[in-house]
Scaffold this active site. Structure first.
Site, PDB file in Angstrom:
ATOM      1  N   GLY A   1      35.127  40.651  35.817  1.00 42.25           N
ATOM      2  CA  GLY A   1      36.574  40.343  36.090  1.00 42.25           C
ATOM      3  C   GLY A   1      37.085  39.388  35.458  1.00 42.25           C
TER       4      GLY A   1
ATOM      5  N   HIS B   1      37.790  38.560  44.526  1.00 40.31           N
ATOM      6  CA  HIS B   1      37.529  37.383  43.697  1.00 40.31           C
ATOM      7  C   HIS B   1      38.719  37.194  42.998  1.00 40.31           C
ATOM      8  CE1 HIS B   1      34.763  34.881  41.415  1.00 40.31           C
ATOM      9  NE2 HIS B   1      35.598  34.835  40.420  1.00 40.31           N
ATOM     10  N   GLU B   2      38.969  38.495  42.027  1.00 40.15           N
ATOM     11  CA  GLU B   2      40.291  38.071  41.121  1.00 40.15           C
ATOM     12  C   GLU B   2      41.648  37.889  42.039  1.00 40.15           C
ATOM     13  OE1 GLU B   2      39.325  37.540  38.235  1.00 40.15           O
ATOM     14  OE2 GLU B   2      37.364  38.392  38.720  1.00 40.15           O
TER      15      GLU B   2
ATOM     16  N   HIS C   1      41.740  34.431  42.828  1.00 42.61           N
ATOM     17  CA  HIS C   1      42.499  33.517  41.414  1.00 42.61           C
ATOM     18  C   HIS C   1      43.869  33.654  41.552  1.00 42.61           C
ATOM     19  CE1 HIS C   1      39.012  32.378  39.140  1.00 42.61           C
ATOM     20  NE2 HIS C   1      38.462  33.549  39.297  1.00 42.61           N
TER      21      HIS C   1
ATOM     22  N   GLN D   1      43.225  32.602  34.311  1.00 42.85           N
ATOM     23  CA  GLN D   1      41.990  31.979  33.634  1.00 42.85           C
ATOM     24  C   GLN D   1      42.259  32.165  32.152  1.00 42.85           C
ATOM     25  OE1 GLN D   1      39.092  35.011  35.670  1.00 42.85           O
ATOM     26  NE2 GLN D   1      37.750  32.901  35.579  1.00 42.85           N
TER      27      GLN D   1
ATOM     28  N   CYS E   1      31.828  32.774  38.082  1.00 42.24           N
ATOM     29  CA  CYS E   1      33.017  32.795  37.570  1.00 42.24           C
ATOM     30  C   CYS E   1      33.112  32.263  36.113  1.00 42.24           C
ATOM     31  CB  CYS E   1      33.908  31.828  38.558  1.00 42.24           C
ATOM     32  SG  CYS E   1      35.751  31.785  37.980  1.00 42.24           S
ATOM     33  N   LEU E   2      33.760  33.035  35.333  1.00 40.99           N
ATOM     34  CA  LEU E   2      33.898  32.628  34.022  1.00 40.99           C
ATOM     35  C   LEU E   2      34.515  31.193  33.835  1.00 40.99           C
ATOM     36  CD1 LEU E   2      34.842  36.133  32.256  1.00 40.99           C
ATOM     37  CD2 LEU E   2      32.528  34.874  32.256  1.00 40.99           C
TER      38      LEU E   2
END
Ligand code: NI
Length: 185
Positions: A45, A149-150, A153, A50, A107-108
């Site tokens: 994701g 999670h997204e 963000h 991000q 997480c990226l």
């Protein structure tokens, strides 16, 4: 186009993002770039902040692991995972289950840190797609987790905020180091 992924410590990751009011070419391009960037980074994701965009838009793809969910309904009807992946969604509104479960997340934007996060195990998500269609997705497992999670963000919340207090304490120095590294970069 693959975009740079913003790293922990960047203020955009702490912003409550703006709703997408109109899907124009720049939004469609952003979504396409985010899918490309997510795939390139081997992520499941990616949220617009991000890649530095303060907008309520995210992409998710869990199709590598069809066993990761036990239930998937779109507007009340059963669908196959492949039919909706990769999922690009705008302005999500979530209804969360009471029941919670733990699983490992990363997480990226937070390189090198993975931890167990306890979250509601199922979700009903009201989402808008790029073509303006509104739908309601009900699911569990990894897809429910990725959507949460997204969506976090988009509200400036990171998975490390959701760790139990004791884990947060043990993680504090690693996060501080990461912050310093990213600020030097
Ligand atoms: Ni993330």
């Amino acid at each position: 186009m693959i975009r740079d992924i913003v790293q922990y410590g960047h203020p955009v990751l702490r912003q409550k993002c703006r709703p997408v009011t109109e899907v124009d070419d720049s939004i469609r391009q952003l979504a396409a770039d985010m899918i490309e960037t997510m795939i390139d980074a081997n992520g499941v994701g990616l949220a617009a902040p991000q890649v530095g965009e303060d907008l309520r838009l995210a992409v998710v793809d869990v199709s590598h692991d069809p066993e990761c969910i036990t239930m998937l309904k779109v507007n009340g009807a059963d669908v196959e995972l492949d039919e909706i992946m990769p999922l690009v969604f705008i302005n999500p509104e979530l209804t969360l289950s009471q029941h919670k479960e733990s699983a490992t997340e990363g997480c990226l934007s937070i390189q090198g840190i993975r931890a167990e996060v306890r979250r509601p195990s199922a979700v009903i998500a009201k989402l808008t797609l790029l073509d303006g269609t509104q739908l309601e997705i009900e699911t569990d497992g990894l897809l429910a987790r990725a959507i949460q999670h997204e969506t976090d963000h988009l509200n400036g919340v990171l998975f490390v905020d959701r760790l139990p207090a004791v884990t947060k304490v043990s993680m504090k120095n690693r996060l501080k180091r990461l912050l310093e590294e990213n600020q030097d970069a």
